[in-house]
Design a protein around this motif. Structure first.
Motif, mmCIF file in Angstrom:
data_model
loop_
_atom_site.group_PDB
_atom_site.id
_atom_site.type_symbol
_atom_site.label_atom_id
_atom_site.label_comp_id
_atom_site.label_asym_id
_atom_site.label_seq_id
_atom_site.Cartn_x
_atom_site.Cartn_y
_atom_site.Cartn_z
ATOM 1 N N LYS A 57 -67.223 -44.115 35.585
ATOM 2 C CA LYS A 57 -66.397 -42.682 35.291
ATOM 3 C C LYS A 57 -66.738 -41.837 34.731
ATOM 4 O O LYS A 57 -66.828 -41.050 34.383
ATOM 5 N N GLU A 58 -67.347 -42.567 34.021
ATOM 6 C CA GLU A 58 -68.653 -40.937 32.896
ATOM 7 C C GLU A 58 -69.201 -40.201 33.564
ATOM 8 O O GLU A 58 -69.478 -38.910 33.833
ATOM 9 N N ALA A 59 -69.881 -40.970 34.966
ATOM 10 C CA ALA A 59 -70.313 -39.858 36.432
ATOM 11 C C ALA A 59 -69.149 -38.818 36.695
ATOM 12 O O ALA A 59 -70.006 -37.048 36.670
ATOM 13 N N LEU A 60 -68.147 -39.444 37.033
ATOM 14 C CA LEU A 60 -67.092 -38.019 37.554
ATOM 15 C C LEU A 60 -66.374 -37.201 36.191
ATOM 16 O O LEU A 60 -66.500 -36.078 36.177
ATOM 17 N N LEU A 61 -66.119 -37.897 34.695
ATOM 18 C CA LEU A 61 -66.185 -36.729 33.825
ATOM 19 C C LEU A 61 -67.047 -35.355 34.036
ATOM 20 O O LEU A 61 -67.534 -35.375 33.554
ATOM 21 N N ALA A 62 -68.844 -36.016 34.016
ATOM 22 C CA ALA A 62 -69.758 -35.189 34.126
ATOM 23 C C ALA A 62 -69.863 -34.578 34.708
ATOM 24 O O ALA A 62 -70.102 -33.475 34.475
ATOM 25 N N ALA A 63 -69.046 -34.762 35.980
ATOM 26 C CA ALA A 63 -69.313 -33.939 36.921
ATOM 27 C C ALA A 63 -67.753 -32.778 36.410
ATOM 28 O O ALA A 63 -68.399 -31.022 36.935
ATOM 29 N N VAL A 64 -67.187 -32.621 35.983
ATOM 30 C CA VAL A 64 -65.910 -31.502 35.641
ATOM 31 C C VAL A 64 -66.709 -30.987 34.410
ATOM 32 O O VAL A 64 -66.399 -30.024 34.851
ATOM 33 N N ALA A 65 -67.128 -31.934 33.507
ATOM 34 C CA ALA A 65 -67.909 -30.947 32.232
ATOM 35 C C ALA A 65 -68.890 -29.672 32.973
ATOM 36 O O ALA A 65 -68.692 -29.287 32.489
ATOM 37 N N GLU A 66 -69.761 -30.125 33.962
ATOM 38 C CA GLU A 66 -70.424 -29.422 34.350
ATOM 39 C C GLU A 66 -69.994 -28.418 35.262
ATOM 40 O O GLU A 66 -70.430 -27.331 35.290
ATOM 41 N N GLN A 67 -68.716 -28.596 36.254
ATOM 42 C CA GLN A 67 -68.363 -27.345 36.348
ATOM 43 C C GLN A 67 -67.800 -26.362 35.594
ATOM 44 O O GLN A 67 -67.269 -25.496 35.311
ATOM 45 N N GLY A 68 -67.280 -26.752 34.194
ATOM 46 C CA GLY A 68 -66.923 -26.118 33.428
ATOM 47 C C GLY A 68 -67.614 -25.343 32.110
ATOM 48 O O GLY A 68 -67.081 -24.269 32.134
ATOM 49 N N PHE A 69 -69.197 -26.009 32.589
ATOM 50 C CA PHE A 69 -69.811 -25.338 32.012
ATOM 51 C C PHE A 69 -70.676 -24.046 33.054
ATOM 52 O O PHE A 69 -70.558 -22.804 32.437
ATOM 53 N N GLU A 70 -70.397 -24.383 34.365
ATOM 54 C CA GLU A 70 -70.788 -23.606 35.300
ATOM 55 C C GLU A 70 -69.645 -22.019 34.750
ATOM 56 O O GLU A 70 -70.217 -21.220 35.081
ATOM 57 N N SER A 71 -68.454 -22.351 35.290
ATOM 58 C CA SER A 71 -66.980 -21.645 34.733
ATOM 59 C C SER A 71 -67.566 -20.769 33.553
ATOM 60 O O SER A 71 -67.019 -19.298 33.698
ATOM 61 N N LEU A 72 -67.538 -21.804 32.509
ATOM 62 C CA LEU A 72 -67.594 -20.772 31.719
ATOM 63 C C LEU A 72 -69.016 -19.557 31.435
ATOM 64 O O LEU A 72 -68.923 -18.375 30.833
#
Length: 207
Positions: A57-72
């Motif tokens: 789960k942590e790896a999945l959430l990290a990928a979601v956060a990574e996508q968010g930071f890139e969009s930001l």
């Protein structure tokens, strides 16, 4: 026989669909009860399928956060590049873009900066993209210093001050605590607060 949709998942699209499903489920039920099994069920694949892309789960959430930071980062850089020469106006535009990003992507944003804690040493890609988004702000401050319109203090600390302002505004707005309706009045407030911040960051440098 597997469906054609499932076949397409196995040929490159599954990872993004899992991320999209996780974002949707976070919006509906929060982070605490999210599981890879639940995400797999939402996408319509086997319970084991997510493990081809995410260890847990942590790896999945990290990928979601990574996508968010890139969009930001893209939102901030786009705002910055929209103003070719004036570093103070660029700083204001970046701040406004930051808050608008948070309001447009609340589930990403809360995951990026909320209660969930990542072990960044386990997720170097996430740490790198988070840093790149921060560096957009640092570089803009350095430009202002080079132009002589911002004070010559540590640009990273000055960036942290600016970030603290827009992050606080973002969280207050997401929690409906600012008592300002989103729209022109809200944008005017963001411009006003950015100008107050810039005056502090400029100090006596422009005099």
């Amino acid at each position: 026989m597997p469906s054609s949709a499932n076949n397409s998942y196995h040929h490159g699209d599954l990872r993004q669909r899992l991320i999209d499903a996780a974002i949707a489920l976070i919006g509906e039920e929060g982070i605490r009860d999210l599981s890879l099994r639940q995400v797999a069920r939402r996408v319509g694949v086997s319970h084991n399928a997510p493990y081809r892309h995410f260890a847990d789960k942590e790896a999945l959430l990290a990928a979601v956060a990574e996508q968010g930071f890139e969009s930001l980062r893209v939102a901030m850089e786009t705002a910055r590049q929209g103003i070719p020469f004036n570093s103070l106006e660029r700083l204001e535009a970046i701040g406004i873009a930051y808050v608008h990003f948070a309001l447009a992507h609340p589930f990403h944003y809360r995951l990026m900066f909320g209660d969930y804690r990542y072990n960044f040493s386990k997720h170097p890609a996430l740490a790198a993209v988070a840093n790149r988004s921060f560096i957009v702000l640092v570089n803009t401050i350095k430009e202002g210093q080079s132009a002589g319109v911002l004070r010559s203090d540590d640009p990273h600390n000055m960036a942290r001050v600016a970030w603290s302002l827009v992050h606080g505004q973002s969280m207050l707005a997401l929690d409906n605590k600012l008592q300002i309706e989103q729209g022109e009045e809200f944008t005017q407030f963001l411009r006003f607060s950015s100008q107050m911040l810039i005056q502090g960051l400029a100090g006596n440098s422009a005099s």
